[in-house]
Design a protein around this motif. Structure first.
Motif, PDB file in Angstrom:
ATOM      1  N   LYS A  52      11.905 -31.905  -5.834  1.00  0.00           N
ATOM      2  CA  LYS A  52      12.392 -30.715  -6.527  1.00  0.00           C
ATOM      3  C   LYS A  52      12.874 -29.702  -5.497  1.00  0.00           C
ATOM      4  N   ASP A 105      15.860 -31.962  -9.693  1.00  0.00           N
ATOM      5  CA  ASP A 105      14.450 -32.248  -9.982  1.00  0.00           C
ATOM      6  C   ASP A 105      14.360 -33.692 -10.470  1.00  0.00           C
ATOM      7  N   ARG A 113      13.484 -23.185 -22.010  1.00  0.00           N
ATOM      8  CA  ARG A 113      12.053 -23.437 -21.886  1.00  0.00           C
ATOM      9  C   ARG A 113      11.344 -22.089 -21.945  1.00  0.00           C
ATOM     10  N   ASP A 172       5.382 -29.323 -19.270  1.00  0.00           N
ATOM     11  CA  ASP A 172       5.994 -29.817 -18.034  1.00  0.00           C
ATOM     12  C   ASP A 172       5.450 -31.165 -17.578  1.00  0.00           C
ATOM     13  N   TRP A 173       4.241 -31.518 -17.983  1.00  0.00           N
ATOM     14  CA  TRP A 173       3.660 -32.769 -17.502  1.00  0.00           C
ATOM     15  C   TRP A 173       4.423 -33.978 -18.007  1.00  0.00           C
ATOM     16  N   THR A 207       1.303 -26.377 -24.541  1.00  0.00           N
ATOM     17  CA  THR A 207       1.294 -27.423 -23.514  1.00  0.00           C
ATOM     18  C   THR A 207      -0.086 -28.064 -23.613  1.00  0.00           C
ATOM     19  N   GLY A 240       6.011 -25.223 -22.192  1.00  0.00           N
ATOM     20  CA  GLY A 240       7.127 -26.105 -21.854  1.00  0.00           C
ATOM     21  C   GLY A 240       6.758 -27.562 -21.695  1.00  0.00           C
ATOM     22  N   ASN A 266      10.906 -32.093 -21.218  1.00  0.00           N
ATOM     23  CA  ASN A 266      10.369 -30.778 -21.555  1.00  0.00           C
ATOM     24  C   ASN A 266      10.396 -30.533 -23.059  1.00  0.00           C
TER      25      ASN A 266
END
Length: 457
Positions: free
Chosen positions: A444, A52, A147, A160-161, A331, A158, A165
């Motif tokens: 990914k 990733d 996560r 993710d943006w 998040t 998590g 993480n």
């Protein structure tokens, strides 16, 4: 790298992890979602290698800074997952965040106050390292660093943006076969690995890379409700490490539904209420309420895509302006606008009246289909007010697009995001206009190493 594993491998936390895992089953505590239970029941694959990589350029224009921020970063992440061996498997993941180009941005690790913040900190760390097991039918345990995503990530997620993480050191247990249509979930976390990483220069206030904690999460999820699922939860969060102001105890219930209306339409209501108090050594005595109403409508009868319109009203209440409802481990980028101006709820609380329109494209033929099918388009508008006094704070416009580049390489994608936060000068809550421009290129993909090796024979 050794420091990054200190909470996973220390005897004290290892003991707490084991106690949490065993105690979870003894108390019949259990699962956050059907998907997690289904994941544990999948047939065993071989050794899975995950790759990733994401390259990103983020510009921030903020009216109370003379200079704009520019951060160029690349985040490679590599993982390895074992097959199931006697109902046990292991997973490990390494991650690095590297900056390139001029260092014209600020964050807790850079310490460059001339520029606005871009919260992607340079770091190298073990992102995840855990063991999971299925000790009996319907039972599932995970322990280590991992996560965790709970529900819509309003309380725990998590993140993710961001390039790094947010992960947790601890254990969780789920149970799905105890009662019909009912799942139970329990988790214990002794440390939260924040997005700021161990490179953070902060020592107080929650901006540290590691937050030593005493967190207990419990949920009961009932999937037999009419057209949806009901989740009842209690999240006890005792945060230490000079950040005890984040400690709180939240009780809540939510309903997530999907009601077919015919002719390609469906109604997807989401309703939530929660009550929060201070706890542990939090120096602020407060009580606050939380409400979220989201009556979404989706239309899937269009050949070239699924369209979803989501109006909503979210309230993070205030206790007479002393302290407001807080969700520090959410998040947060997913809520209250892409400009990230409410990562900490202001003491006067927050009301967010919003509308979101999303289109996911499909059904395109020919060469264009490889690019357009799966493309996600999103626009949103937010109107922010204080909960205490109902004063105007700001408005915000958001746009986002993510397009797969499958004809070039499977797993490759490009994305762009825009945020325009327009502050109300008469209300001194935020005090600045903010614009963000973010462009990214990512890859990914997962590879079954066992199959690859077999094919090479």
């Amino acid at each position: 790298m050794g420091d990054s594993l200190k909470y996973v491998t220390s005897g004290r936390v290892t003991g707490m992890v084991a106690a949490a895992a065993l105690g979870a089953f003894g108390a019949s505590a259990v699962a956050p979602s059907v998907a997690q239970a289904d994941e544990a029941a999948k047939p065993p694959p071989g050794w899975i290698l995950g790759v990733d990589v994401r390259v990103r350029s983020e510009t921030v224009e903020q009216s109370n800074f003379a200079e704009d921020a520019l951060a160029n970063t690349i985040r490679p992440r590599v993982s390895l997952q074992s097959p199931w061996f006697s109902n046990v498997r292991v997973f490990g993941e390494f991650e690095a965040v590297l900056a390139f180009g001029p260092e014209e941005f600020n964050n807790p690790a850079v310490g460059n106050p001339r520029f606005p913040v871009v919260a992607d900190v340079e770091s190298q760390e073990i992102n995840q390292a855990y063991v999971e097991a299925k000790p009996f039918s319907g039972g599932y345990v995970k322990a280590g660093r991992f996560r965790e995503v709970i529900g819509n990530q309003r309380f725990f997620g998590g993140v993710d943006w961001r390039q790094n993480n947010q992960t947790y050191d601890g254990a969780k247990a789920t149970l799905t076969d105890f009662l019909p249509d009912t799942q139970f979930y329990y988790a214990y976390f002794g440390n939260v690995n924040r997005i700021f990483s161990e490179e953070s220069l902060a020592s107080v206030g929650g901006l540290q890379g590691d937050l030593e904690s005493n967190i207990h999460l419990g949920e009961v999820i009932y999937g037999g409700a009419p057209f949806g699922t009901v989740r009842v939860y209690n999240y006890y969060t005792d945060v230490q490490a000079n950040a005890d102001v984040l400690s709180n105890n939240s009780f809540g219930i939510n309903y997530s539904g999907n009601v077919p209306l015919g002719s390609g339409f469906s109604f997807k209501p989401y309703l939530e209420y929660a009550f929060q108090t201070d706890t542990a050594d939090n120096p602020i005595d407060y009580q606050a309420h939380y409400y979220h109403i989201q009556p979404a409508v989706s239309y899937g009868g269009f050949k070239y895509g699924v369209v979803t319109l989501t109006p909503g009203f979210e309230v993070l209440g205030s206790d007479d302006g002393v302290r407001a409802f807080q969700t520090p481990f959410a998040t947060l980028h997913k809520f209250n606008g892409f400009a990230d101006q409410f990562l900490v709820t202001p003491n006067v609380g927050l009301q967010d009246l919003y509308v979101d329109a999303t289109v996911k494209l499909r059904g395109f033929d020919g060469p264009a289909g490889g690019f357009l099918n799966g493309t996600l388009l999103k626009v949103a508008y937010h109107d922010f007010n204080t909960d205490e006094g109902n004063d105007d704070i700001a408005s915000e416009f958001n746009a986002y697009v993510r397009m797969p580049l499958t004809p070039i390489l499977k797993g490759l994608y490009v994305e762009a995001k825009y945020a325009d936060f327009m502050d109300d000068e008469d209300t001194a809550v935020r005090g600045a206009d903010v614009k963000k421009y973010i462009f990214g290129l990512g890859y990914k993909q997962s590879f079954d190493l066992t199959k690859i090796l077999d094919d090479l024979k």
